[in-house]
Every structure is written in structure tokens, then in C-alpha cells.
Design an enzyme around this catalytic site. Structure first.
Site, PDB file in Angstrom:
ATOM      1  N   ASP A 104      -4.003  29.100  -3.686  1.00 17.48           N
ATOM      2  CA  ASP A 104      -3.865  27.886  -2.889  1.00 17.48           C
ATOM      3  C   ASP A 104      -4.832  26.804  -3.366  1.00 17.48           C
ATOM      4  O   ASP A 104      -5.764  27.084  -4.115  1.00 17.48           O
ATOM      5  CB  ASP A 104      -3.943  28.181  -1.387  1.00 17.48           C
ATOM      6  CG  ASP A 104      -5.296  28.661  -0.947  1.00 17.48           C
ATOM      7  OD1 ASP A 104      -6.264  27.917  -1.138  1.00 17.48           O
ATOM      8  OD2 ASP A 104      -5.369  29.778  -0.400  1.00 17.48           O
TER       9      ASP A 104
HETATM   10  N1  URA Z   1      -5.473  34.528  -0.515  1.00 15.05           N
HETATM   11  C1  URA Z   1      -5.698  33.280  -0.094  1.00 15.05           C
HETATM   12  O1  URA Z   1      -6.026  33.055   1.054  1.00 15.05           O
HETATM   13  N2  URA Z   1      -5.556  32.271  -0.974  1.00 15.05           N
HETATM   14  C2  URA Z   1      -5.196  32.471  -2.250  1.00 15.05           C
HETATM   15  O2  URA Z   1      -5.079  31.519  -3.016  1.00 15.05           O
HETATM   16  C3  URA Z   1      -4.956  33.767  -2.678  1.00 15.05           C
HETATM   17  C4  URA Z   1      -5.097  34.796  -1.788  1.00 15.05           C
END
Ligand code: URA
Length: 232
Positions: A104
Site C-alpha cells: 500500500d
Molecule cells: N499489509 C499491509 O497492511 N500493507 C501492505 O502493503 C502489505 C501488507
């Protein structure tokens, strides 16, 4: 030879087979200028002309595999997204590559790219339980009770996470190893046990470590690296 349309798109280095199905459903794929929504469609890879987003796609000659240390603030996409900073801007190669899974926007760390749809499929398939390691930096109190909960699985909104490996690295750092990849999973898991995530970083996928790769930098992976990743 007649082959499945999603397999052909993957072999053209556009995305994994599964994501090719999404492209077909979204009406972004044409065969000989005719739009298709048929997920089971077969094509003749010698004769038929396949277009994705109105661009002809062709089988890739050379497969490439890349690891990037994604900086915070970049979205994981290959599509233009209202001028937002995207991981694709960080990779400067002649060949087109796509991300395997995603991190993310606010997460830093190891992200793989390739033009090999079969490899992407392998890495993302739930059957192939590939472990991923995340480091959570927090200003919350980390208790053994919270760690136990995270290890055993928590309800992140209609889904109970599978068993995880969790250990405290320091007063404000936690290492979480999971083998699944629900959307924002680590953040959601931490929220359930009241751990405020100040920073999230992915440091390992399977047996591939981020190592000393600097934030924003990438490197091409060798055939040996890929073989190791496939054999996990
Ligand atoms: N878990 C998350 O919260 N964000 C990520 O980007 C990957 C795993």
C-alpha cells in the site's frame, strides 16, 4: 496453437493470468478488433491479434525479474492514476514489467516486478504459501497477549487471519511473518490488537531478502534468485 486468452496475455508480460481475467471482465481486451468478455476464450496465438487497452500485445522474448525497495508515498500500479507517484516511475527498463502483488501507498519495502505472467501467478497463488516478513514500528505498548492474538489469527472484518509468526524485535518494533496477502492485512491485524502502526516495511518475500538495497532503488534478479523463489 489454440491457447486460453488469459494465458496468452500473461505470456505477453502484461500481468498474471488472474489479473488478465480482470482485464477481460473490465472490457479492455479485443481479439481481432472485437471486444470479448469471455473468460474461457481461446485464441490462435499464430493468427489472432490481441489488443489490451487498444494496444497490440506480443509474447515476450526475454523474461525479467526485478526487486524494488519501494518508498513510502508511491502507489503500486501500472496505470496512470491522476498523476499520483507510482512505482512504475521508479523502474527504468526497456521492457515493460508489472508488479507482483502490491504494497500500500504508506508501506515501504520489497516489491517484485516481472514480465513473466506464469511466475507472477505462481507467487500470488494461495496454494503456494509464500512467506512475507514485515517490520512494524509502533508507539503502542507491545504485550505478549497482543503477540499471542496476532499469532493465532484475528478477525480483520469478516476474515480470520491464518497463523502468523510474530516476535518483538525491540520495545517499539514487531516482526510479523504471514503467508497470505489480504488487502492491508498487517495494518488491519495491528488495529485489531490496538497496535498503532507508525511505519510498515516489508523485508522478505520467500527466501529473498531486501538486504542493503536502498529506498527507491531496484535491481535485476538472477535466474538463481528466481529458482530459489520458485522452490520455496
Ligand atoms: N499489509 C499491509 O497492511 N500493507 C501492505 O502493503 C502489505 C501488507
Amino acid at each position: 496453437m489454440l491457447i486460453r486468452l488469459n494465458k496468452y496475455i500473461a505470456e505477453c508480460g502484461i500481468c498474471s493470468r488472474r489479473n488478465a481475467d480482470c482485464l477481460i471482465k473490465e472490457g479492455r481486451v479485443k481479439i481481432n478488433e472485437i471486444l470479448t468478455y469471455n473468460l474461457g476464450q481461446r485464441i490462435d496465438d499464430k493468427k489472432d491479434i490481441v489488443k489490451v487497452d487498444n494496444t497490440i500485445v506480443k509474447k515476450v522474448e526475454k523474461k525479467v525479474y526485478i526487486m524494488l525497495n519501494k518508498p513510502i508515498g508511491y502507489i503500486t500500479t501500472n496505470k496512470e492514476q491522476f498523476n499520483r507517484k507510482s512505482t512504475k516511475d521508479l523502474i527504468n527498463e526497456d521492457l515493460r514489467v508489472f508488479p507482483i502483488g502490491r504494497l500500500d501507498k504508506d508501506t515501504e519495502g520489497l516489491l517484485l516486478f516481472t514480465n513473466d505472467g506464469d511466475f507472477a501467478n505462481y507467487m500470488m497463488h494461495p496454494r503456494h504459501t509464500v512467506e512475507k516478513t514485515y517490520i512494524v514500528t509502533t508507539d503502542s505498548n507491545i504485550t505478549s497477549k497482543k503477540i499471542e492474538k496476532l499469532k493465532n489469527g484475528v478477525d480483520i472484518g469478516g476474515y480470520i487471519t491464518k497463523e502468523a509468526k510474530v516476535r518483538m524485535l525491540s520495545k517499539n518494533q514487531l516482526e510479523i511473518v504471514i503467508s497470505e496477502g489480504k488487502n492491508r492485512q498487517v495494518r488491519k491485524m495491528c488495529r485489531v490488537v490496538n497496535i498503532n502502526v507508525k511505519k510498515l516495511k516489508r523485508t522478505r518475500i520467500g527466501n529473498l531478502e531486501l538486504g542493503k538495497l536502498k529506498v527507491g532503488e531496484y535491481k535485476l534478479l538472477s535466474y538463481k534468485d528466481i529458482k530459489k523463489l520458485r522452490n520455496i
